[in-house]
Design an enzyme around this catalytic site. Structure first.
Site, PDB file in Angstrom:
ATOM      1  N   GLU A 518       0.826  -1.214   0.000  1.00  0.00           N
ATOM      2  CA  GLU A 518       0.000   0.000   0.000  1.00  0.00           C
ATOM      3  C   GLU A 518       0.858   1.261   0.000  1.00  0.00           C
ATOM      4  OE1 GLU A 518      -2.842  -0.284   3.183  1.00  0.00           O
ATOM      5  OE2 GLU A 518      -3.804  -2.066   2.361  1.00  0.00           O
ATOM      6  N   GLU A 611      -4.483  -8.912   0.854  1.00  0.00           N
ATOM      7  CA  GLU A 611      -5.203  -8.661   2.110  1.00  0.00           C
ATOM      8  C   GLU A 611      -6.688  -8.740   1.822  1.00  0.00           C
ATOM      9  OE1 GLU A 611      -4.156  -5.198   4.420  1.00  0.00           O
ATOM     10  OE2 GLU A 611      -2.015  -5.478   4.007  1.00  0.00           O
TER      11      GLU A 611
END
Length: 919
Positions: A518, A611
């Site tokens: 991220e 995720e």
């Protein structure tokens, strides 16, 4: 120093569909670890963990600058900042106006800089040599005596107010000093001797006998420094290591201290270099495999060295023990290594009837070890052992990942590095326990989020057969917290990444390298993609046999960054992010389900969910009303209670950008080309306590911080182990205040239908519909007694479960996970203590204070109860029960065998006694 290693293996995209193929072996740690000597005693790798002295802070009145570099001034910790907030640009810093240690530390990483031109030259002098704590004559007897691995922060005290929830409300930041004196025999003169540090948090600087040796800033990296020029052979040597762990430097609990193992390695001047072997295989079938070895040999001497390198291959048994028979051997290859340089020798050998490494239950994690001998003038000068496994990998964009020709759906979890009440200090048994419970659930893969793991953890995943995404960084050049890794990324990303790959490349469990999570560069277009390309290129240079990826929660298919990656790794995007009407108009990330768009844009690339979910729950806590949705956010009255800071255990709620397990399962089933998922997270971890940042630990684990299963464990087990007859009821059935009120009952089962009974009366039989993963009876009216479910599969009785209304709490029970442990000062037994009624039924709402006593050759290391709001010390010999349970962790004393008796007592409760044998 070892030169940049050129592996020479092919990175192949094969076939019209662009399948990524890898037929690699894997891992690398010298097999003679834990203090064993290799044959001929040519290489010694000795544990240097015991009997250190530790002290926080610099010496009083110290005026000598010991900073690594200048840092931004932090006025706010940004604690509680949303996990998916956009990372921001780095602060512009002026050059240091005082002496900083960076010029002396940077050369430590030179071996991992490919181009010789930008390698660093060490300045003259030894900064810090006059600091009292560095001097050999300093008296440190008043310092605390510790053994490594050591985490200075886990003892607390908890910081119950202020902005510290993100980092776990434990004081991990600050300066810490470690000192150790050791004697070195005179006969070691002429050897090369290095200090190996598997991990130290963070900005480590090493002095030996008053000389600044080197260091490493990234707290998750493994590294070494060459002690040879500074040693006193035949005398006493004094090590001093300073750590400077910044505040506001992490989004989770980083720990503090030398929290992984430390080694003293002695070799002859001509020896296999640091992580100097690379093993791959090709042409793998059930009948044969070709094993290729690249061995890098260092020559620390002053003269050229003609050498010969050969290797013998042995099988390892399932416990990792080397078998007696040589199954293959390479021909000896001769070369010459220049003085102060390195040379790489390549060889190959065919192995008949190889036993392949693969994930259970359909495959077995068979392994081998390559024993490499380096000779000079006909005499062996080094023996180096490299465990590895033989397996094939194929990445198929239409079907996912194939191991040895079998499609393996990724049933994975994310894991942070802390071990709950033990903190960040690595312990093999604690890590093994985590993996054992994940395996029981049906998990077959682990993503190391978001940093290099302890090397021993990969030894466990190799032995147990887990697939691994090995991850390097959480940030690149843009920051998530003011003092995080972005400060050192420009100077150190190449060294950190190459070091990780060389250390871990021989581990068969590693199937993908992840270079980021991220990262803020998702937002910066071509500039961000350029960083990604640079990192991916390093991966390909170091290991052409595995793909590279970076986890993306923001980047869309038409953005530049995904195109730079070999594998598309999505965080939450597959099932959609904030895709419900209530988030319309928000400035936060919003995404409709993105699997189809990425699959259309990159038909040649495998897609996986790095995720998924980020669902929340507190074990044993059930809040009403229960949402009729399959996935909902957490708000007061919607699965959350901000007065008690708990989240409902009905397992229907998630962080705003996440989803319940049910919603994720549906998205994966609708898109069968996706390779699988890594759930956020397998276990609760310290820090990141969304949605209640006043707590100490996360709510997102399938298993709580103490290692107790949440109800969600059984939801995943019902999906990941479809052949296991199982059924699980929730909630508990002790609700005296809810008599006559609707109390929904849910069932998780690997069956396809079930019938529910309350006090013998059927409440109906229900069958799972399309994209349904639980059975719900949402109109049950509570009455005390017995709730029972009978599950069916294909029309036949499959499994049952029952819960009974508990009577008043009357007693305690105590059950160790293992009744025998090693008396080595490291092995652990985890004892679960439960509050029960007179009939032995768990009292599910009991919160009695439980006291622990121990007798015999053992000690209580820590206690816990899994409650994210608990600020009781982990070291306290007493603990309040949470939802009727608590945990005590027991360790045997080194060299002292015998019976260890643990007694648990609580007011008004019959005590429990259990015995553990230390051998």
């Amino acid at each position: 120093m070892t030169s940049s290693l050129k592996t020479g293996f092919t990175f192949a995209f094969v076939g019209l569909l662009g399948f990524f193929t890898a037929q690699s072996l894997p891992a690398e740690q010298p097999f003679a670890a834990h203090g064993e000597r290799s044959s001929a005693q040519l290489r010694e790798r000795l544990p240097l963990n015991d009997d250190w002295r530790f002290q926080k802070d610099d010496p009083p009145g110290n005026t000598v600058s010991l900073d690594y570099d200048v840092r931004p001034v932090v006025t706010t910790n940004q604690d509680g900042r949303a996990a998916d907030a956009e990372p921001t640009e780095a602060e512009k810093l002026a050059a240091a106006s005082r002496v900083v240690l960076k010029p002396w530390i940077l050369p430590t990483g030179n071996a991992f800089i490919k181009d010789p031109a930008p390698r660093y030259t060490r300045p003259a002098g030894d900064p810090g040599s006059d600091v009292a704590y560095v001097r050999a004559d300093f008296d440190d007897q008043a310092w605390r005596r510790v053994n490594l691995p050591h985490d200075w922060a886990i003892e607390g005290p908890f910081l119950t107010t202020g902005d510290f929830g993100g980092m776990g409300r434990l004081p991990s930041w600050g300066i810490g000093w470690y000192r150790k004196a050791f004697d070195l025999p005179a006969e070691d003169a002429g050897k090369s001797i290095v200090l190996e540090v598997d991990g130290a948090m963070s900005y480590a600087t090493v002095w030996l006998n008053g000389h600044l040796v080197g260091g490493w800033p990234y707290g998750y990296s493994s590294w070494q420094v060459n002690l040879t020029p500074y040693l006193a052979f035949g005398g006493r040597n004094q090590l001093a290591i300073r750590l400077d762990n910044p505040p506001a430097s992490s989004r989770w609990y980083p720990g503090g201290g030398i929290y992984r193992n430390v080694w003293l390695t002695k070799t002859q001047p001509v020896h296999v270099g640091q992580w100097g072997t690379a093993v791959t295989t090709r042409d793998v079938t059930s009948r044969s495999a070709t094993i290729e070895l690249a061995v890098t040999v260092d020559n620390d001497g002053r003269e050229p060295a003609p050498i010969s390198v050969s290797s013998e291959i042995f099988a390892l048994d399932l416990q990792g023990r080397k078998t007696a028979e040589v199954v293959a051997r390479t021909e000896a290859i001769e070369t010459q290594v220049a003085a102060g340089a390195a040379a790489t020798v390549r060889s190959s050998v065919a192995l008949a009837n190889p036993k392949l490494w693969g994930p259970p239950p359909t495959q077995q994690p068979h392994r081998y070890v390559a024993v490499t001998t380096v000779t000079r003038a006909g005499q062996p000068v080094d023996v180096y052992e490299t465990p590895f496994g033989i397996r094939t990998l194929r990445f198929d964009p239409a079907a996912g990942i194939f191991v040895n020709g079998e499609r393996i759906k990724l049933q994975g979890v994310n894991q942070h590095h802390d071990l709950g009440a033990l903190g960040a200090a690595y312990n093999e048994r604690a890590a093994e326990r985590q993996l054992e419970m994940l395996r029981e659930m049906g998990c077959n893969a682990v993503r190391m989020s978001h940093n290099p793991p302890a090397p021993e953890l990969l030894e466990l995943t190799d032995r147990m057969g887990f697939l691994v995404i090995d991850e390097s960084f959480d940030v690149w050049e843009r920051k998530k917290t003011p003092l995080d890794h972005h400060l050192i990324f420009p100077d150190w990303h190449e060294q950190d990444l190459r070091a990780l790959i060389r250390r871990d490349r021989n581990h068969p469990s590693v199937i993908v390298w992840s270079v980021g999570n991220e990262v803020g560069e998702q937002y910066t277009g071509e500039a961000g993609a350029a960083v990604a390309k640079r990192l991916v290129a390093i991966v390909h240079e170091e290991d052409p046999t595995r793909p590279a990826t970076s986890a993306m929660n923001y980047a869309s298919p038409d953005m530049p960054l995904p195109a730079a990656l070999d594998v598309i790794s999505l965080n939450y995007q597959g099932e959609g992010i904030r895709d419900t009407p209530e988030f319309e108009g928000t400035e936060r990330i919003r995404k409709t389900p993105q699997y189809p768009a990425f699959h259309a844009q990159f038909p040649q690339k495998v897609i996986l969910t790095s995720e998924s979910a980020s669902a929340f729950s507190s074990r044993g806590v059930y809040l009403f009303p229960v949402t009729p949705k399959i996935s909902d956010v957490v708000r007061d009255g919607r699965g959350g209670d901000s007065t008690i800071h708990q989240v409902s255990g009905y397992e229907l709620h998630a962080v705003d950008f996440g989803s319940s397990a049910d919603k994720v399962f549906g998205s994966l089933d609708r898109h069968p080309y996706v390779a699988g998922e890594f759930v956020w997270t397998g276990w609760d971890h310290l820090g990141e306590p969304t949605p209640y940042y006043t707590s100490r630990s996360a709510y997102c684990g399938i298993i709580d911080l103490a290692g107790f299963k949440k109800d969600r464990f059984y939801l995943y087990q019902s999906r990941w182990r479809p052949d296991l007859p199982m059924a699980h009821l929730l909630p508990h059935w002790t609700w005296p205040e809810r008599v006559g009120q609707v109390t929904p009952v849910h069932v998780f089962t690997s069956g396809d239908e079930a019938e529910l009974f309350l006090n013998g009366q059927s409440l109906g039989r229900k069958r799972k519909g399309a994209y349904e993963y639980r059975l719900r009876w949402d109109d049950v009216v509570y009455a005390p007694g017995t709730l029972e479910v009978v599950a069916y599969k294909d029309g036949k009785k499959w499994a049952t479960d029952r819960v009974v209304t508990a009577q008043p709490a009357a007693a305690l029970t105590a059950e160790p996970d293992r009744a025998e442990i090693r008396a080595d000062g490291r092995d652990l037994s985890f004892v679960t203590v439960r509050v029960v009624d007179a009939a032995g039924v768990l009292a599910p709402r009991a919160d009695h204070r439980i006291r622990f006593q121990i007798a015999g050759p053992g000690e209580i290391v820590a206690t816990d109860n899994g409650d994210p709001t608990s600020f009781e010390s982990f070291q306290a010999p007493e603990r309040k029960a949470f939802s009727g349970q608590c945990l005590v962790i027991v360790r045997g004393q080194r060299g002292q065998a015998g019976k260890i008796t643990i007694t648990a007592s609580g007011e008004g409760l019959e005590e429990a006694v259990t015995v553990i044998t230390a051998r």
